[in-house]
Design an enzyme around this catalytic site. Structure first.
Site, mmCIF file in Angstrom:
data_model
loop_
_atom_site.group_PDB
_atom_site.id
_atom_site.type_symbol
_atom_site.label_atom_id
_atom_site.label_comp_id
_atom_site.label_asym_id
_atom_site.label_seq_id
_atom_site.Cartn_x
_atom_site.Cartn_y
_atom_site.Cartn_z
ATOM 1 N N SER A 8 0.788 -1.222 -0.059
ATOM 2 C CA SER A 8 -0.034 0.135 0.051
ATOM 3 C C SER A 8 0.986 1.117 -0.177
ATOM 4 O O SER A 8 1.627 1.387 0.928
ATOM 5 C CB SER A 8 -1.141 0.045 1.118
ATOM 6 O OG SER A 8 -1.267 1.468 1.453
ATOM 7 N N HIS A 33 -1.634 -1.730 -4.180
ATOM 8 C CA HIS A 33 -2.795 -1.193 -3.210
ATOM 9 C C HIS A 33 -2.945 0.107 -3.201
ATOM 10 O O HIS A 33 -1.963 1.031 -2.660
ATOM 11 C CB HIS A 33 -2.736 -1.861 -1.960
ATOM 12 C CG HIS A 33 -4.171 -1.607 -1.330
ATOM 13 N ND1 HIS A 33 -5.275 -2.462 -1.380
ATOM 14 C CD2 HIS A 33 -4.321 -0.723 -0.292
ATOM 15 C CE1 HIS A 33 -6.190 -2.108 -0.485
ATOM 16 N NE2 HIS A 33 -5.665 -1.127 0.158
ATOM 17 N N ASP A 35 -4.728 3.430 -1.713
ATOM 18 C CA ASP A 35 -5.783 3.936 -1.010
ATOM 19 C C ASP A 35 -6.503 5.104 -1.565
ATOM 20 O O ASP A 35 -5.579 6.622 -1.332
ATOM 21 C CB ASP A 35 -5.348 4.042 0.602
ATOM 22 C CG ASP A 35 -5.024 2.764 0.830
ATOM 23 O OD1 ASP A 35 -6.080 1.913 1.158
ATOM 24 O OD2 ASP A 35 -3.855 2.439 1.416
ATOM 25 N N MET A 37 -9.030 8.395 -0.362
ATOM 26 C CA MET A 37 -9.653 8.646 0.637
ATOM 27 C C MET A 37 -10.369 10.389 0.380
ATOM 28 O O MET A 37 -9.524 11.161 -0.351
ATOM 29 C CB MET A 37 -8.800 8.786 1.952
ATOM 30 C CG MET A 37 -8.243 7.622 2.505
ATOM 31 S SD MET A 37 -7.328 7.658 3.887
ATOM 32 C CE MET A 37 -6.391 6.123 3.887
ATOM 33 N N HIS A 66 -8.754 0.908 -3.630
ATOM 34 C CA HIS A 66 -9.513 0.665 -2.553
ATOM 35 C C HIS A 66 -10.083 2.339 -2.218
ATOM 36 O O HIS A 66 -9.391 3.110 -1.496
ATOM 37 C CB HIS A 66 -8.732 0.530 -1.147
ATOM 38 C CG HIS A 66 -9.392 0.354 0.223
ATOM 39 N ND1 HIS A 66 -8.691 0.279 1.449
ATOM 40 C CD2 HIS A 66 -10.511 0.668 0.376
ATOM 41 C CE1 HIS A 66 -9.271 0.392 2.260
ATOM 42 N NE2 HIS A 66 -10.629 0.312 1.925
ATOM 43 N N MET A 68 -12.273 4.576 -0.253
ATOM 44 C CA MET A 68 -12.813 5.170 0.930
ATOM 45 C C MET A 68 -13.283 6.310 0.723
ATOM 46 O O MET A 68 -13.104 7.381 1.293
ATOM 47 C CB MET A 68 -11.684 5.207 2.157
ATOM 48 C CG MET A 68 -11.078 3.734 2.526
ATOM 49 S SD MET A 68 -9.582 3.694 3.166
ATOM 50 C CE MET A 68 -8.480 3.579 1.902
ATOM 51 N N MET A 137 -11.261 -4.971 6.702
ATOM 52 C CA MET A 137 -10.311 -3.987 7.250
ATOM 53 C C MET A 137 -9.999 -4.541 8.545
ATOM 54 O O MET A 137 -10.843 -5.011 9.375
ATOM 55 C CB MET A 137 -10.962 -2.503 7.324
ATOM 56 C CG MET A 137 -11.352 -1.830 6.355
ATOM 57 S SD MET A 137 -9.713 -1.592 5.262
ATOM 58 C CE MET A 137 -8.708 -0.768 6.174
ATOM 59 N N GLY A 142 -8.437 5.078 7.147
ATOM 60 C CA GLY A 142 -8.205 6.337 7.418
ATOM 61 C C GLY A 142 -6.540 6.540 7.608
ATOM 62 O O GLY A 142 -6.136 7.738 6.808
ATOM 63 N N GLY A 177 -2.407 -3.068 9.851
ATOM 64 C CA GLY A 177 -1.767 -3.627 10.658
ATOM 65 C C GLY A 177 -1.036 -4.796 10.360
ATOM 66 O O GLY A 177 -0.570 -5.895 11.110
#
Ligand code: DX5
Ligand code: ZN
Length: 225
Positions: A8, A33, A35, A37, A66, A68, A137, A142, A177
């Site tokens: 990511s 990946h 992200d 947002m 992804h 969000m 998730m 975030g 994580g």
């Protein structure tokens, strides 16, 4: 089971995104990946289609976008056009989830659905036959570098059971994580697409971070019950 590492870029150096991502690919990352947002669905802002388009010219792996964001249907066509290969939307952001998943597929991308930590897997019962991947998730979305929420393991295992019972073939992805401490349990629970940001880009050598994670993930498949 086909284990894949999806670095990511959220924790990469944004001044040299393509070079950082290439190092993660050289270390064994086979999916990138990305992200996205919007500052509404999650309390952070990141990238949009122009960054996807620029990276697409430099990198040769599938792009896993992804989203969000609220109202993802408004942006799905543009992400597809920019070079996304997989697009996932949050169950919590989609009033008409079935429609959103079909929209993704109609633009030639693999549709995925994402669950926040508080959303049960049972909310996906009616769409599991439509998706290429389910993204669990394991942090509240975030931010990168958060601590893995262990209940994600139960959700991964439940999805693997549902998939077997219904003879479906969606892939199970986990995000948040993922590191050398958590990856063994994650793979044993049944996840095969492993997103990692901080553990790949946060410190040290990107290429070797990626290859160590992948090696640990593959080793875990050998000991899985
Ligand atoms: C969080 C993002 C993740 C994030 C994971 O909202 O969806 O993809 O980059 O970061 P790490 O691996 O640092 O937890
Ligand atoms: Zn993500």
């Amino acid at each position: 089971m086909n284990i894949e590492l999806a670095p990511s870029i959220l924790s990469a150096n944004f001044a040299q995104l393509a070079a950082d991502a290439q190092q993660a690919i050289d270390g064994g990352g086979t999916v990138l990946h990305l992200d996205v947002m919007d500052g509404h669905f999650v309390p952070n802002l990141t990238i949009g289609p122009p960054v996807v388009r620029s990276l697409r010219k430099k990198l040769n792996v599938p792009f896993d976008c992804h989203l969000m964001i609220e109202n993802p249907d408004l942006f799905i066509p543009e992400f597809a056009e920019a070079g996304a290969n997989w697009i996932s939307v949050h169950q919590e952001a989609c009033v008409h989830l079935d429609r959103s998943l079909h929209l993704i597929a109609s633009h030639g991308c693999k549709p995925g659905v994402v669950l926040n930590p508080a959303t049960p897997v049972e909310t996906l019962t009616e769409v599991l036959d439509l998706v290429h991947h389910v993204l669990v998730m394991s942090v509240n979305p975030g931010f990168g570098g958060q601590k893995f929420i262990p209940n994600a393991l139960n959700k991964i295992a439940a999805l693997a059971r549902m998939r077997a019972e219904r003879k479906l073939d969606f892939r199970i992805e986990v995000d948040g994580g993922v590191d050398l401490e958590t990856i063994t349990d994650i793979v044993k629970a049944g996840a095969e697409l492993l997103v990692a940001g901080n553990a790949v880009f946060g410190h040290g050598d990107i290429r070797s971070n990626a290859s160590k994670l992948l090696e640990a993930a593959r080793a875990a498949t050998l000991t899985r019950a």
